[in-house]
Design an enzyme around this catalytic site. Structure first.
Site, short mmCIF file in Angstrom:
data_model
loop_
_atom_site.label_atom_id
_atom_site.label_comp_id
_atom_site.label_asym_id
_atom_site.label_seq_id
_atom_site.Cartn_x
_atom_site.Cartn_y
_atom_site.Cartn_z
N GLU A 7 13.29 -15.71 -0.26
CA GLU A 7 13.30 -16.85 0.59
C GLU A 7 12.38 -17.77 0.08
O GLU A 7 12.07 -19.17 0.43
CB GLU A 7 13.68 -16.44 1.99
N ASP A 60 0.81 -1.35 0.08
CA ASP A 60 -0.02 -0.06 -0.09
C ASP A 60 1.04 1.21 0.08
O ASP A 60 1.91 1.22 0.66
CB ASP A 60 -0.73 -0.18 1.46
C1 NOJ Z 1 -4.28 3.18 -0.81
C2 NOJ Z 1 -5.24 2.24 -0.76
O1 NOJ Z 1 -5.74 1.65 -1.88
C3 NOJ Z 1 -6.61 3.25 -0.13
O2 NOJ Z 1 -7.76 2.42 -0.07
C4 NOJ Z 1 -6.25 3.63 1.21
O3 NOJ Z 1 -7.24 4.63 1.82
C5 NOJ Z 1 -5.10 4.39 1.22
N1 NOJ Z 1 -3.81 3.61 0.28
C6 NOJ Z 1 -4.15 4.63 2.65
O4 NOJ Z 1 -3.89 3.38 3.11
#
Ligand code: NOJ
Length: 527
Positions: free
Chosen positions: A248, A206
Site C-alpha cells: 500500500e 528482526d
Molecule cells: C538480532 C539482532 O540483530 C540482535 O542484535 C538481537 O540481539 C537479536 N536479534 C534479538 O532481538
C-alpha cells in the site's frame, strides 16, 4: 505527519547501498555520551557525501536497553535518550531531501518485559495469551516446561513468583510473543502502517524466522523437521499479510533470516513475501577464493528463480568487525567460536577488508555497510566491567559479547572523545582518534576515501548479471552487463596478471611494478 514521499525509483532497493546506523554509537548531538537523532541529523551531509541510498536504523524505540534496544517497550515512541518522534519525522524528511531513504527495524519475535502487554500479563490479565506462559515440569513445577535454550545461553524459560514460566528465546527481559494470537498479528500490521505513514521506505525484520512456535512446545530434538521454532511454515502467511501492508505504501522488507538451507531461505523471498533478506552465508564466509566463489554462486542461484535481488553484507552490529576477522587465522565468523585474546594482524585484515569492499560493491544486488566499516574500525576490546551485551554475562563470561563492534564512532581526531560527543557510553580504545572521519576525509589512501570512490563509481559497473572470467587459482574475476568493466580480486599467494585493460578505475591497494595485482588486493578495470 505527511503522506509518504512518492518513490522516485520504485526499484531503488534492488541495487542500493544501505548504511546501517547503530544510533547509540553513531553521533552524540546533546553531549550525554549516547548517540541520538540530533547527532544523525547533523551528520546527514557526511552520509550524503558517502553516497549511500538508504539508512537502516537499529531499533530507536522506547527501551530499557537490556539488549541494545531489541527489547522494545513501545514501538510508537522514540527512546528519550535518542530524541522524540517529531525529530524522527524530521530526520526521515531531511534524509529524503538528500535522496536517502529510511529503513526502520521491527522486532516481532519479542517485546521488552516493560512493554504494557507483558506488564499486564504479569498482573494476571488476559494478556498472558499474548505470550507463552506455561506451568513447569517436575513434582512442584520447578523444572522449565521444555528444554529449549536461549540464544544468549541458559534456559529459554524464566519462572515467575506465581509459579508459571514464560518463554524467551533471547534474554529474560525479552519475552516471546505468541504469534498464534490474532492481536499480535494485528498490532504488528498497525505498527508497520505507523512507520510507513511517517515516510519510511523499508523495514528490517528482526529474528524473522523465529516468530512461530510449535503450539505443543515440545522438547528440542536434533534435526527434527519441522523445527519447533525455526522457519515454521506458518510464518509465510504472516509475511504475506505484511507484504500487503507494505505494498500500500511502496515499502520494502529486509529479513534477518539465518537459515543454512538455501531452498528454505529463498521461500521468504517469494514475490508476495519479503523483498530481500540478509546474506549471512557471504557475511560469515572465510577469506578464501573458492569458498567466496561458491557463496556468491549459491546466492545468485537461489535468488534467480524468484526474481529477488541478493544482498551483500560484510558485518553488522552482531558480528566481529571485518578488519579484525580477516586478520585472524580463522577468517570466517561463527558465534560459537568467539573468544577473548584471539591473535589478530590488523594490517593484513585491513588489506583484505579493502579488497572485500571492492568485491561486495561490484556484485549484483544491494550492499549493506555497517557504520564504521567505511572507517576500517577494528573490533575493540571492552574492559570486562564495561561490557553491557547480555551475550557476555549469559555465556558465563566466556563470550566477549558484541560490544566490541558497537563502540562510538570517531569523527574528529583532535576533539575530546574523537568528536563523538560526551563521554561515550562504551569506552573508545586508545588510538581510536587515528580512525577519525575528518582525518580520513583528507587522506586519499584511507578506507573512507576507498568507500566514497567505490560507491561513486559503482554505477559504471552496470546492472547486468555476473559473468565469471577465466582466472588463476585463488583469483576471482568477473564482469557485469556489457563486459566493459571487470572486477578482479587476488586471494592467491602470488601476484596475478591482469586481463587486458585500460587504466584501472579503482584499486584497493597499489599494483606491483610489473602491473600485477598483489595478494589480498582487488581492482576494478575497464576492459
Ligand atoms: C538480532 C539482532 O540483530 C540482535 O542484535 C538481537 O540481539 C537479536 N536479534 C534479538 O532481538
Amino acid at each position: 505527519m505527511g503522506q509518504p514521499t512518492p518513490a522516485l525509483n520504485d526499484d531503488w532497493w534492488r541495487s542500493a547501498v544501505i548504511y546501517q546506523v547503530y544510533v547509540r554509537s553513531f553521533a552524540d548531538g546533546d553531549g550525554d555520551g549516547t548517540g541520538d537523532l540530533a547527532g544523525v541529523r547533523a551528520r546527514l551531509p557526511y552520509l550524503a557525501e558517502l553516497g549511500v541510498d538508504a539508512l537502516w536504523f537499529n531499533p530507536w524505540y522506547l527501551s530499557p536497553m537490556k539488549d541494545g534496544g531489541y527489547d522494545v517497550a513501545d514501538y510508537r515512541t522514540i527512546d528519550p535518550a535518542f530524541g522524540t518522534l517529531a525529530e524522527a519525522e524530521k530526520l526521515i524528511a531531511e534524509a529524503r531531501e538528500l535522496d536517502i531513504r529510511t529503513i526502520v527495524d521491527i522486532v516481532p519475535n519479542h517485546v521488552s518485559d516493560q512493554h504494557p502487554w507483558f506488564r499486564a500479563a504479569l498482573a494476571g490479565g488476559p494478556e498472558r495469551e499474548l505470550f507463552h506462559f506455561r506451568p513447569g515440569r517436575g513434582e512442584h513445577g520447578e523444572l522449565p516446561p521444555n528444554d529449549w535454550r536461549s540464544e544468549f545461553g541458559g534456559p529459554a524459560w524464566t519462572r515467575l513468583p506465581d509459579g508459571d514460566w514464560y518463554l524467551h528465546l533471547f534474554a529474560p527481559e525479552q519475552p516471546d510473543l505468541n504469534w498464534a494470537h490474532p492481536a499480535v498479528r494485528q498490532e504488528h500490521e498497525d505498527v508497520l502502517r505507523f512507520w510507513f505513514e511517517r515516510g519510511v521506505a523499508g523495514v528490517r525484520i528482526d529474528s524473522a524466522a523465529l516468530l512461530v512456535k510449535d503450539p505443543r512446545l515440545p522438547d528440542f530434538v536434533e534435526d527434527r523437521d519441522p523445527h519447533p521454532y525455526v522457519d515454521r511454515d506458518e510464518l509465510h502467511d504472516v509475511y504475506r499479510g505484511w507484504r500487503a501492508v507494505a505494498d500500500e505504501y511502496g515499502g520494502v522488507f529486509v529479513g534477518e533470516v539465518w537459515l543454512p538451507d538455501t531452498e528454505r531461505f529463498a521461500r521468504y523471498l517469494r514475490p508476495d513475501e519479503l523483498h530481500t533478506a540478509f546474506n549471512f552465508s557471504f557475511m560469515t564466509c572465510p577469506w578464501d577464493a573458492a569458498r567466496l566463489r561458491t557463496s556468491i554462486e549459491d546466492t545468485l542461484a537461489e535468488h534467480a528463480p524468484i526474481g529477488a535481488p541478493a544482498t551483500w553484507v560484510l558485518c553488522n552490529h552482531d558480528v566481529t568487525r571485518t578488519v579484525t576477522r580477516y586478520g585472524r587465522a580463522d577468517t570466517g565468523f561463527d558465534f560459537a567460536t568467539k573468544a577473548f585474546g584471539t591473535p589478530t594482524d590488523l594490517t593484513l585484515g585491513t588489506r583484505r577488508a579493502r579488497a572485500a569492499a571492492l568485491l561486495s560493491l561490484a556484485l549484483p544486488g544491494a550492499v549493506y555497510v555497517y557504520q564504521g566499516e567505511e572507517l576500517g574500525l577494528p573490533e575493540a576490546d571492552i574492559p570486562l566491567d564495561r561490557i553491557e551485551d547480555p551475550m557476555h554475562a549469559r555465556s558465563g563470561g566466556t563470550d566477549p559479547g558484541r560490544d566490541g563492534c558497537r563502540v562510538p564512532l570517531p569523527w574528529t581526531a583532535d576533539a575530546p572523545h574523537a568528536g563523538f560527543g560526551g563521554e561515550p557510553w562504551l569506552p573508545q580504545p586508545a588510538g581510536w582518534a587515528s580512525y577519525a572521519a575528518d582525518r580520513q576525509a583528507r587522506d586519499p589512501g584511507s578506507m573512507l576515501a576507498l568507500y566514497r570512490e567505490a560507491i561513486r563509481l559503482r554505477p559504471v559497473l552496470g546492472d547486468g548479471p555476473l559473468t565469471w572470467l577465466p582466472a588463476a587459482d585463488g583469483v576471482l574475476a568477473f564482469t557485469r552487463a556489457d563486459g566493459g568493466t571487470l572486477c578482479v580480486v587476488n586471494l592467491a599467494d602470488t601476484p596475478a596478471t591482469l586481463p587486458a585493460h585500460t587504466a584501472p578505475l579503482l584499486a584497493s591497494g597499489p599494483l606491483d611494478p610489473e602491473g600485477r595485482l598483489p595478494k589480498d588486493t582487488a581492482v576494478w578495470l575497464r576492459a
